[in-house]
Each structure stands twice: as C-alpha cells, then as structure tokens.
Design a protein around this motif. Structure first.
Motif, PDB file in Angstrom:
ATOM      1  N   ALA A 164       0.857  -1.181   0.000  1.00  0.00           N
ATOM      2  CA  ALA A 164       0.000   0.000   0.000  1.00  0.00           C
ATOM      3  C   ALA A 164       0.896   1.235   0.000  1.00  0.00           C
ATOM      4  O   ALA A 164       1.877   1.290   0.736  1.00  0.00           O
ATOM      5  CB  ALA A 164      -0.903   0.023   1.226  1.00  0.00           C
ATOM      6  N   LYS A 223       0.929   5.239   0.738  1.00  0.00           N
ATOM      7  CA  LYS A 223       0.140   6.252   1.443  1.00  0.00           C
ATOM      8  C   LYS A 223       0.885   7.585   1.435  1.00  0.00           C
ATOM      9  O   LYS A 223       2.075   7.634   1.739  1.00  0.00           O
ATOM     10  CB  LYS A 223      -0.128   5.811   2.884  1.00  0.00           C
ATOM     11  CG  LYS A 223      -1.050   4.595   2.964  1.00  0.00           C
ATOM     12  CD  LYS A 223      -1.368   4.231   4.381  1.00  0.00           C
ATOM     13  CE  LYS A 223      -2.443   5.138   4.928  1.00  0.00           C
ATOM     14  NZ  LYS A 223      -2.912   4.704   6.271  1.00  0.00           N
ATOM     15  N   SER A 237      -1.707  -0.700  -4.159  1.00  0.00           N
ATOM     16  CA  SER A 237      -2.824   0.231  -4.138  1.00  0.00           C
ATOM     17  C   SER A 237      -2.335   1.536  -3.523  1.00  0.00           C
ATOM     18  O   SER A 237      -1.360   1.556  -2.777  1.00  0.00           O
ATOM     19  CB  SER A 237      -3.989  -0.347  -3.335  1.00  0.00           C
ATOM     20  OG  SER A 237      -3.575  -0.672  -2.018  1.00  0.00           O
ATOM     21  N   HIS A 255      -3.393   5.155  -1.362  1.00  0.00           N
ATOM     22  CA  HIS A 255      -4.366   5.642  -0.391  1.00  0.00           C
ATOM     23  C   HIS A 255      -3.916   6.979   0.170  1.00  0.00           C
ATOM     24  O   HIS A 255      -2.720   7.251   0.282  1.00  0.00           O
ATOM     25  CB  HIS A 255      -4.509   4.646   0.770  1.00  0.00           C
ATOM     26  CG  HIS A 255      -4.745   3.260   0.308  1.00  0.00           C
ATOM     27  ND1 HIS A 255      -6.005   2.775   0.044  1.00  0.00           N
ATOM     28  CD2 HIS A 255      -3.874   2.264   0.021  1.00  0.00           C
ATOM     29  CE1 HIS A 255      -5.900   1.525  -0.366  1.00  0.00           C
ATOM     30  NE2 HIS A 255      -4.620   1.190  -0.395  1.00  0.00           N
ATOM     31  N   ALA A 307      -6.473   7.887   5.255  1.00  0.00           N
ATOM     32  CA  ALA A 307      -7.404   6.781   4.987  1.00  0.00           C
ATOM     33  C   ALA A 307      -6.902   5.497   5.648  1.00  0.00           C
ATOM     34  O   ALA A 307      -5.753   5.411   6.074  1.00  0.00           O
ATOM     35  CB  ALA A 307      -7.545   6.576   3.486  1.00  0.00           C
ATOM     36  N   THR A 341      -5.853   1.422   5.744  1.00  0.00           N
ATOM     37  CA  THR A 341      -4.890   0.649   4.965  1.00  0.00           C
ATOM     38  C   THR A 341      -5.375  -0.785   4.879  1.00  0.00           C
ATOM     39  O   THR A 341      -5.741  -1.370   5.905  1.00  0.00           O
ATOM     40  CB  THR A 341      -3.506   0.664   5.652  1.00  0.00           C
ATOM     41  OG1 THR A 341      -3.111   2.007   5.881  1.00  0.00           O
ATOM     42  CG2 THR A 341      -2.454  -0.022   4.801  1.00  0.00           C
TER      43      THR A 341
END
Length: 141
Positions: A4, A6, A35, A37, A41, A43
C-alpha cells in the motif's frame, strides 16, 4: 507481496498529490499487488506500506493505523527529514516506526537519499512555450 502506498493524496496541492512512487513507477504497480491511499485513509492488510513523499514525518507516527503497524515493512520514501530543532520527539517516533527511511533532503547523512518521486513526472520532459515573462509559484497555504 501486497503493498500500500500512502501519502497526502486527497489534496489540491500538486506537490503532495504527485509525491508517491505509485504514480510514477508503473513497474511497482505491476510487480506487486499495489494500491494507493490518502495518508488519512485506512490501509488494507498488506506486507509493506510505503509512505511519502512530502513533509509528513513530523506527524507520521500519530497517523499510523493498526494495519500500518501490522505490515512487515514500513518505508518512508522521499520524505523531508529536516526538522527545525536539533531533536524532535515526534520525528524520532516516526523514524523509529519505519523499517527504512529515504530522505529527499540532500546532505542528511542519517538516511539514504531518495528524491521525491514527483521529480519523475513526464511534465518535466515536455517542451512548453512560455506564456509569461515571470511566473511566481506560492505554497498552497
């Protein structure tokens, strides 16, 4: 491996919006189940979380979610590591929470140099015709 990314994604500030390697290195998205984010937000359950870039280290320790902490690797990529005081408890906590820190600040010998990923934007390679003699860019605040 699930990853992820971020950073401050939900913003009109282009420097923050485009500071993630997720947006500039397609191989990362293709090689990993990746992904992106916003920093505020949640995770998903992942093996690694890559934070940054931008000036987020001062507040990063407070923004870590339980899922962020559960990830095997927490990496700060192209973040600003310069602080106004010689020692800052909030920066220290954020540095300790990371598995690896890459600083966008050239000369900060505590960390490996990792420029903000926004420097890979294809906009820097395009030819533009000047429309004005002088342009001033101001910080979003």
């Amino acid at each position: 491996m699930r990853v992820a990314f971020k950073h401050i994604r939900d913003t009109e500030n282009l420097g923050d919006r485009w500071s993630s390697p997720y947006d500039h290195i397609p191989d990362l998205r293709e090689r990993f189940d990746a992904s992106a984010h916003d920093l505020d937000a949640g995770t998903p359950n992942v093996d690694a979380v890559i934070f940054g870039g931008g000036k987020i280290m001062g507040s990063l320790a407070k923004k870590l979610t339980a899922e962020d902490k559960a990830a095997r690797h927490r990496i700060a990529w192209g973040v600003s590591t310069v602080q106004s005081l010689p020692f800052s408890l909030k920066y220290w906590r954020s540095f300790r929470a990371m598995t690896l820190v890459g600083s966008r600040d050239w000369g900060d010998d505590r960390f490996a140099f990792a420029p903000c990923a926004s420097c890979m934007s294809p906009e820097f390679d395009r030819q533009h015709q000047p429309e004005h003699d002088v342009v001033a860019y101001l910080h979003h605040w």
